[in-house]
Design an enzyme around this catalytic site. Structure first.
Site, PDB file in Angstrom:
ATOM      1  N   ASP A  87       1.232  -7.721   2.276  1.00  0.00           N
ATOM      2  CA  ASP A  87       1.340  -6.288   1.996  1.00  0.00           C
ATOM      3  C   ASP A  87       2.798  -5.851   1.831  1.00  0.00           C
ATOM      4  OD1 ASP A  87       0.914  -3.595   1.758  1.00  0.00           O
ATOM      5  OD2 ASP A  87      -0.450  -3.436   3.465  1.00  0.00           O
TER       6      ASP A  87
ATOM      7  N   SER B 145       4.036   2.031   8.483  1.00  0.00           N
ATOM      8  CA  SER B 145       3.812   1.082   7.405  1.00  0.00           C
ATOM      9  C   SER B 145       5.105   0.836   6.673  1.00  0.00           C
ATOM     10  CB  SER B 145       2.790   1.626   6.422  1.00  0.00           C
ATOM     11  OG  SER B 145       1.531   1.232   6.821  1.00  0.00           O
TER      12      SER B 145
ATOM     13  N   HIS C  21       0.820  -1.218   0.000  1.00  0.00           N
ATOM     14  CA  HIS C  21       0.000   0.000   0.000  1.00  0.00           C
ATOM     15  C   HIS C  21       0.851   1.263   0.000  1.00  0.00           C
ATOM     16  CE1 HIS C  21       0.196  -0.173   4.532  1.00  0.00           C
ATOM     17  NE2 HIS C  21       0.190   1.140   4.394  1.00  0.00           N
TER      18      HIS C  21
HETATM   19  N1  ARG Z   1      -4.533   0.253   7.429  1.00  0.00           N
HETATM   20  C1  ARG Z   1      -3.217   0.261   6.847  1.00  0.00           C
HETATM   21  C2  ARG Z   1      -2.606   1.659   6.960  1.00  0.00           C
HETATM   22  O1  ARG Z   1      -3.103   2.462   7.676  1.00  0.00           O
HETATM   23  C3  ARG Z   1      -3.248  -0.236   5.440  1.00  0.00           C
HETATM   24  C4  ARG Z   1      -3.930   0.644   4.444  1.00  0.00           C
HETATM   25  C5  ARG Z   1      -3.941   0.189   3.021  1.00  0.00           C
HETATM   26  N2  ARG Z   1      -4.947  -0.814   2.751  1.00  0.00           N
HETATM   27  C6  ARG Z   1      -6.221  -0.565   2.340  1.00  0.00           C
HETATM   28  N3  ARG Z   1      -7.028  -1.585   2.156  1.00  0.00           N
HETATM   29  N4  ARG Z   1      -6.711   0.630   2.122  1.00  0.00           N
HETATM   30  O2  ARG Z   1      -1.960   2.220   6.128  1.00  0.00           O
HETATM   31  N1  GLU Z   2      -1.073   1.147   7.613  1.00  0.00           N
HETATM   32  C1  GLU Z   2      -0.457   2.187   8.374  1.00  0.00           C
HETATM   33  C2  GLU Z   2       0.504   3.069   7.586  1.00  0.00           C
HETATM   34  O1  GLU Z   2       0.288   3.352   6.442  1.00  0.00           O
HETATM   35  C3  GLU Z   2       0.210   1.589   9.534  1.00  0.00           C
HETATM   36  C4  GLU Z   2      -0.818   1.078  10.392  1.00  0.00           C
HETATM   37  C5  GLU Z   2      -1.093   1.994  11.533  1.00  0.00           C
HETATM   38  O2  GLU Z   2      -1.630   3.090  11.365  1.00  0.00           O
HETATM   39  O3  GLU Z   2      -0.710   1.531  12.596  1.00  0.00           O
HETATM   40  O4  GLU Z   2       1.459   3.593   8.103  1.00  0.00           O
END
Ligand code: ARG
Ligand code: GLU
Length: 710
Positions: free
Chosen positions: A225, A646, A85
């Site tokens: 990921d 991330s 991502h």
């Molecule tokens: N929750 C994770 C973060 O905050 C992954 C985000 C990307 N994935 C998604 N399905 N939008 O970045």
């Molecule tokens: N998916 C998040 C990012 O893009 C990390 C997950 C979180 O927020 O802990 O940094």
């Protein structure tokens, strides 16, 4: 009765102090203070292995990736891992219906096939130094807030200028001063920026984004990921703009990868760039997030996602164009929902109010803090409507893409740059989608934003045309920005005609009307109040640190390099239920559903599963006598992480790479405001799954040859 209660309280206390040790994001240069605790939990290295300015240390294998994620070096030829991502925008920008790398994945089979990404940068931290004295030179207590801030900004500017001057012509140096503990401490950070970063490989979305937005922020999780990039440098190993003549960068350090496996209870740490936390704010701020900001922004994003989701489902071309945008909108949208639930569950606002009442009592005979909390409450009350109006502008009308087109052209003009290229500007634009969005966002804007912040001319124009719908029709039918063709025609006009067309364009008019009102009615007061709040926080933070001298305070995250540490551990989401800290390929196959894009397991992976062709990546989850082989996929641990983490390396006690951080669990999403050690878990993709996918699914096993695998 009394005694029983005391015993219970003591037991609760023991539990909280034990577990709460996992809260915290520590500055690497000061990690020495934590090392004793870390060693007790299984850390096998020294503080100097983590951060050292005299010789290579782990920090030299970590980058701030794209100024919002983290990445780590895994070979001495610049090979870098981050999240899928985090590289999503790049994978998407190389994708088309003919080469759909989002759906099919991408693997460079040799260096020549690695794809350049203009604009993508990675930053290595060279060093960090405490510069508090220099920054606060000439700053006195009781100074006017804006004058105080101006003084600090000027001191920082001079420091940065001096620092860069020291490096003379050396390439790629960047410096910035960041505040810790709300202006009680300042550090100077010196970075080296590399600008030639190429895409080496990405799994298909059905691996890299497996489970999509449905599984996002959830555990158990089965997302692979990760993406692979390579940093390039000039012939002298120095940062350089993209050039075919550049060569793979030779880093000072890269991570050794451990494939030995992970057990529950193992020590682990995360080394990366967490973005923002606000653990020490006044209750008023949390109350604002929970009761004002989140409800509005969640609703606005739900509406946008409904429109975009329907358009994506109806047309594969639209799906490619809007995939990255939709993922971005959905990510924070879902997080805010979890965050609100978490804040309500923990009773954060009430807890903070209670804490503030105790703090206030303690402050009563300390004149330096007299009236501090009252003043904070007062300023927050004035601040709240401006903050909300600001949030609503950004989340409603400023999301209309038509207006972003105007903005891009006007910005280029203001900077004396050439007009943005029509093909680039409109590559991912779909007028029909934007029309629907504009109608809903404008409707929301005129209803949700308090009247004094809505331009009267806009309300009048809508009234004149009879409805928001009619107004939007007029806007899109008549604007030169509503399509690539019209925009290209606009750019081709001679100067006089261009000026006339711009002057008559309804989108240009709306953009300047909204921008004008926003800049006049909201920004100045909002900034003034922010400065006032900022001026109160140094004292408020100091008060908290004096009030609780035993507590081990860590500075809130601010996108500077940090270490979080903890253990691999499951959790009890509810009474009678325990979540294991590991997932495997079995869970992927269980979720397989060819009818849903996000769960459509790639044929290649399904075939590998059917043949149990796991090679060296197999683990036995059966018994010795009756073995059952599968592949590990993801794991969770108690590390305190946030957005920006991330792509961060998840390391074992010896500093070897065991996973790539990519998320938090649903019950953790409030941890930017309150960390709950019982519930908060970071989610990592197991490095063995990453290698398995590169090797077996991607057929790019040659990449493993340059890694150091133990
Ligand atoms: N929750 C994770 C973060 O905050 C992954 C985000 C990307 N994935 C998604 N399905 N939008 O970045
Ligand atoms: N998916 C998040 C990012 O893009 C990390 C997950 C979180 O927020 O802990 O940094």
């Amino acid at each position: 009765m009394r005694r029983r209660f005391a015993a219970l309280a003591a037991c609760l206390l023991a539990v909280t102090t034990m577990a709460s040790a996992d809260e915290g994001m520590w500055l690497p240069s000061l990690i020495g203070r934590q090392v004793k605790d870390m060693k007790a939990k299984g850390f096998k290295l020294s503080a100097k292995d983590i951060y050292d300015i005299n010789q290579a240390s782990l920090k030299d294998a970590i980058v701030l990736f794209g100024r919002g994620c983290t990445g780590e070096l895994v070979s001495d030829e610049g090979l870098l891992l981050t999240n899928h991502h985090c590289g999503y925008g790049q994978v998407q920008s190389h994708s088309s219906l003919e080469h759909d790398y989002l759906t099919d994945g991408f693997w460079a089979m040799n260096r020549a096939e690695e794809l350049p990404n203009p604009g993508l940068e990675v930053l290595f931290l060279e060093r960090m130094d405490d510069v508090t004295g220099r920054v606060l030179e000439g700053v006195t207590d009781g100074m006017d807030p804006q004058a105080r801030q101006a003084r600090i900004d000027e001191n920082c500017r001079i420091l940065v200028e001096e620092t860069l001057a020291r490096y003379g012509d050396a390439k790629g140096y960047e410096a910035s001063v960041e505040s810790m503990y709300y202006g009680n401490q300042y550090f100077l950070f010196i970075y080296r920026t590399f600008r030639d970063v190429r895409l080496v490989g990405a799994p298909p979305s059905a691996i890299g984004k497996f489970g999509g937005d449905t599984d996002n922020w959830m555990w158990p999780r089965h997302t692979g990921d990760f993406t692979v990039f390579r940093i390039y440098a000039d012939a002298d190993n120095q940062p350089a703009d993209y050039s075919p003549a550049n060569v793979p960068y030779r880093p000072k350090k890269h991570f050794t990868i451990s494939t030995k496996g992970i057990r529950e209870g193992d020590f682990t740490f995360v080394y990366g760039f967490p973005g923002t936390t606000r653990e020490y704010v006044v209750s008023d701020y949390v109350d604002y997030v929970l009761n004002d900001l989140n409800p509005h922004t969640i609703r606005l994003r739900t509406e946008r996602l409904d429109i975009i989701g329907a358009a994506m489902a109806a047309d594969p071309a639209v799906r490619i164009k809007y995939a990255s945008k939709a993922a971005q909108i959905a990510n924070a949208w879902k997080k805010w929902q979890g965050e609100s639930l978490g804040l309500a569950r923990l009773g954060t606002v009430a807890k903070k109010r209670d804490y503030e009442a105790r703090l206030e009592q303690w402050m009563a005979d300390r004149p330096e803090y007299a009236g501090l909390l009252d003043r904070l409450h007062e300023v927050y009350e004035q601040w709240r409507p401006y903050a909300l109006a600001n949030g609503l502008y950004r989340e409603s009308v400023f999301t209309i893409e038509l207006l972003k087109m105007v903005q891009q052209l006007e910005t280029a003009m203001a900077l004396g740059k050439p007009f943005p290229d029509a093909d680039v500007l409109y590559k991912d634009y779909e007028q029909a989608v934007d029309r629907q969005l504009a109608a809903v966002m404008l409707e929301e804007f005129v209803t949700a934003v308090p009247e004094e912040f809505v331009p009267q001319q806009l309300t009048a124009a809508i009234a004149q045309l009879g409805s928001v719908e009619a107004y939007v029709g007029y806007l899109f039918d008549n604007s030169a920005f509503a399509s690539r063709e019209r925009y290209a025609a606009l750019c081709a006009l001679d100067e006089a005609a261009f000026v006339d067309t711009m002057a008559a364009d309804p989108a240009v008019a709306l953009y300047s009307l909204l921008g004008g009102t926003y800049n006049a009615e909201i920004v100045p007061e909002y900034q003034r109040l922010n400065a006032e709040i900022d001026a109160l926080y140094p004292l408020y933070m100091r008060a908290q640190m004096e009030f609780e001298p035993e507590r081990n305070f860590y500075p809130d995250a601010n996108l500077t390099l940090r270490v979080a540490y903890g253990t691999v551990e499951g959790y009890y989401p509810e009474d009678g239920m325990y979540c294991l800290p590991f997932t495997t390929l079995e869970g992927i196959i269980a979720k397989d559903n060819p009818d849903i894009y996000d769960y459509d397991v790639p044929d290649r992976l399904r075939a590998i599963y059917d043949a149990k062709d796991y090679g060296r990546w197999a683990i036995n989850i059966g018994t010795k006598k009756e073995p059952y082989y599968t592949v590990p996929v993801a794991f969770i641990a108690t590390n305190h992480t946030t957005g920006g983490n991330s792509g961060s390396p998840v390391l074992n006690g010896r500093g070897e790479l065991i996973g790539i951080n990519f998320d938090r669990t649903w019950l953790s999403t409030m941890s930017d405001l309150e960390f709950d050690p019982a519930m908060c878990r970071n989610i990592a993709v197991d490095i063995r799954y990453v290698l398995f996918v590169i090797d077996k699914v991607g057929g790019a096993g040659y990449l493993l040859d340059e890694m150091t695998i133990r």
